[in-house]
Design a protein around this motif. Sequence first.
Motif, PDB file in Angstrom:
ATOM      1  N   GLY B   9       0.766  -1.231   0.000  1.00 32.01           N
ATOM      2  CA  GLY B   9       0.000   0.000   0.000  1.00 32.01           C
ATOM      3  C   GLY B   9       0.795   1.277   0.000  1.00 32.01           C
ATOM      4  O   GLY B   9       0.213   2.329  -0.086  1.00 32.01           O
ATOM      5  N   ARG B  10       2.099   1.180   0.092  1.00 31.35           N
ATOM      6  CA  ARG B  10       2.834   2.430  -0.015  1.00 31.35           C
ATOM      7  C   ARG B  10       2.677   2.888  -1.442  1.00 31.35           C
ATOM      8  O   ARG B  10       2.723   2.096  -2.368  1.00 31.35           O
ATOM      9  N   PRO B  12       3.618   4.519  -5.011  1.00 28.58           N
ATOM     10  CA  PRO B  12       4.857   4.381  -5.772  1.00 28.58           C
ATOM     11  C   PRO B  12       5.841   5.447  -5.334  1.00 28.58           C
ATOM     12  O   PRO B  12       5.468   6.596  -5.122  1.00 28.58           O
ATOM     13  N   ALA B  14       7.287   5.454  -2.547  1.00 24.00           N
ATOM     14  CA  ALA B  14       7.485   5.269  -1.122  1.00 24.00           C
ATOM     15  C   ALA B  14       8.336   4.032  -0.913  1.00 24.00           C
ATOM     16  O   ALA B  14       8.197   3.056  -1.624  1.00 24.00           O
ATOM     17  N   HIS B  15       9.182   4.101   0.055  1.00 21.76           N
ATOM     18  CA  HIS B  15      10.067   2.967   0.270  1.00 21.76           C
ATOM     19  C   HIS B  15       9.559   2.134   1.436  1.00 21.76           C
ATOM     20  O   HIS B  15       8.902   2.644   2.317  1.00 21.76           O
ATOM     21  N   PRO B  16       9.876   0.883   1.418  1.00 26.85           N
ATOM     22  CA  PRO B  16       9.342   0.022   2.477  1.00 26.85           C
ATOM     23  C   PRO B  16      10.089   0.230   3.776  1.00 26.85           C
ATOM     24  O   PRO B  16      11.255   0.609   3.785  1.00 26.85           O
ATOM     25  N   ALA B  17       9.403  -0.012   4.824  1.00 25.01           N
ATOM     26  CA  ALA B  17      10.061  -0.004   6.120  1.00 25.01           C
ATOM     27  C   ALA B  17       9.922  -1.394   6.698  1.00 25.01           C
ATOM     28  O   ALA B  17       9.236  -1.601   7.676  1.00 25.01           O
ATOM     29  N   MET B 244      10.194   9.730   9.083  1.00 21.94           N
ATOM     30  CA  MET B 244      10.188   8.969   7.835  1.00 21.94           C
ATOM     31  C   MET B 244       9.259   9.627   6.824  1.00 21.94           C
ATOM     32  O   MET B 244       9.618   9.846   5.673  1.00 21.94           O
TER      33      MET B 244
END
Lengths: 292, 320
Positions: B9-10, B12, B14-17, B244
Amino acid sequence: MNSTRTLVSPAALARPRGKAVYWTVFTAVVVLFALAFLFPVYWMVTGALKSPDEVARTPPTLAPEHWHLGGYTDAWNLMQLPQHLLNTVVQAAGAWACQLVFCTAAAYSLSKLRPAFGKAVLGGILATLMVPAQALLVPKYLTVADLPLIHTSLLDDPLAIWLPAAANAFNLYLLKRFFDQLPRDVLEAAEIDGAGPLRILWSVVLPMSRPVLGVVSIFALVAVWQDFLWPLMVFSDTGRQPISVALVQLSQNIQLTVLIAAMVIASIPMVALFLVFQRHIIAGISAGSTKG
Amino acid sequence: MTKTAHTAGRRPGAHPAVPPAPAPPPATGRRRRRPTDQVRAHAFLLGGLLCFALFSWYPAIRAVVIAFQTYTPGSPPAWAGTANFTRVLHDPEFTAAWRNTLAFTLLALLLGFAVPFLLALVLNELRHARAFFRIVVYLPVMIPPVVSALLWKWFYDPGAGLANETLRLLHLPTSNWTNGTGTALVSLVLVATWANMGGTVLVYLAALQSIPGELYEAAELDGAGLLQRVRHVTVPQTRFVILMLMLLQIIATMQVFTEPFVITGGGPENATVTVLYLIYKYAFLYNDFGGACALSVMLLVLLGAFSAGYLRLTRSEGDA
């Protein structure tokens, strides 16, 4: 939902004064949300139903006096929306397929097949996450306009959307992490049974990866459907433009009600996708943040 | 949801955490490493690798190379030294574009940051209609950006636009919105905030829900009032998420293009020209790809620094 306490204690809420404050705030937030987020959408949908005179009238009418479906039918016919919608569907579907095939295969290879230099390749892929995508659009455009070695142009070709979409480091990383967690013994059992890597990927890995594949699919579809600048660059042929580009190009010389109707039609697929999958999409976004 | 969906759901970009995956068990000693295995492994890798090479790595290198060349498609490139940079730097639009981009980012940060945090804070206290709020706040995010830009262009219309009609209804003075040099940029920030707020609110909500209730209880026993609890419990507990999102938002808003292109066309008097818009103009209006790439490299360096900060942040928190 969650029964743990939050900022305001349940005891404070239970008091008469707390209750009064709670319901006041609740009503205020409901009204605020309706006004800020639902009303513009309502205004758009009904605006297209008004007559051209009514839409330009001051003060504006809250609901259309007479319902004119003409805006919608005109948008559909005059603006060649079927063509542009079809273009968008083709572009999104192709990008989705390319991403699934290329990213899944590469992630599977990096995760399970242990290619030589695999670590370096992964590092190179992850490094692209650091590079702001939009800053590379111009050199990417030049590459697409004249592919190195084979010297062909992909401009005005859906491939210009499909292939670059496959270079998606975020989705590849998501897939690789998922594959990393799959139990090794299951894959080894399949290998002992004589299955080759392709067979293992197809019959063992992919069926176990449905959730992550769903997530990647939604990302891929939404990204292409919402994109504007890249398709604006690569499609100069009006007949091949996706709906986002066509809307802007046609917005100059078209009647307002017709344009608004076209905007509504362009939004329907994504909003429908969201309403169908909202549980998964929202859960995904919410879980995307880690505890601090 | 299963374990995977946690990075879903992030949007595009957005980077994953993601928390680090458990290390894979060490390879068994007798694992074969035959040449055919290597060929197969690389065959699976090939398609993706080619796409990355062509559309990520090569353009990144090329941006830097072309930035130092005179480049128009069709004629052979020639080395130009730093001529592109000096030309771009002396363009009056250059200053305007950077000033506008930075102002846009700052304003977007102020609005798109404080408002969602407050909203999430209030929503988290409400006990009813949670699903409704979550769907409604995210609805604008799913409307194509081009549509929200056109929609707001219509709202801002100085004549019968909804924005001025609302002001008149409230007996307030009307505004020029996107037609005034002073108000145009703010008007665009409002659009961007409206369109993107949903994601931020949802991430904040999730972060707020992970705060253990005992902390609030303890603070209350210590006599902390409502604001003090926000200040000493809520903010420190969500510090990581706040930081973040702030970095992600800076990276995203520095690349703004659709709103100025669709709504104002960069005007009035360059009041809404952004860096990315200028890059677009250099490439597709002036046919000056050297200048476009010189600008791209500047944007790349600046945003690369923020991305590095973001990655460091997520990594260090992941290890903690």
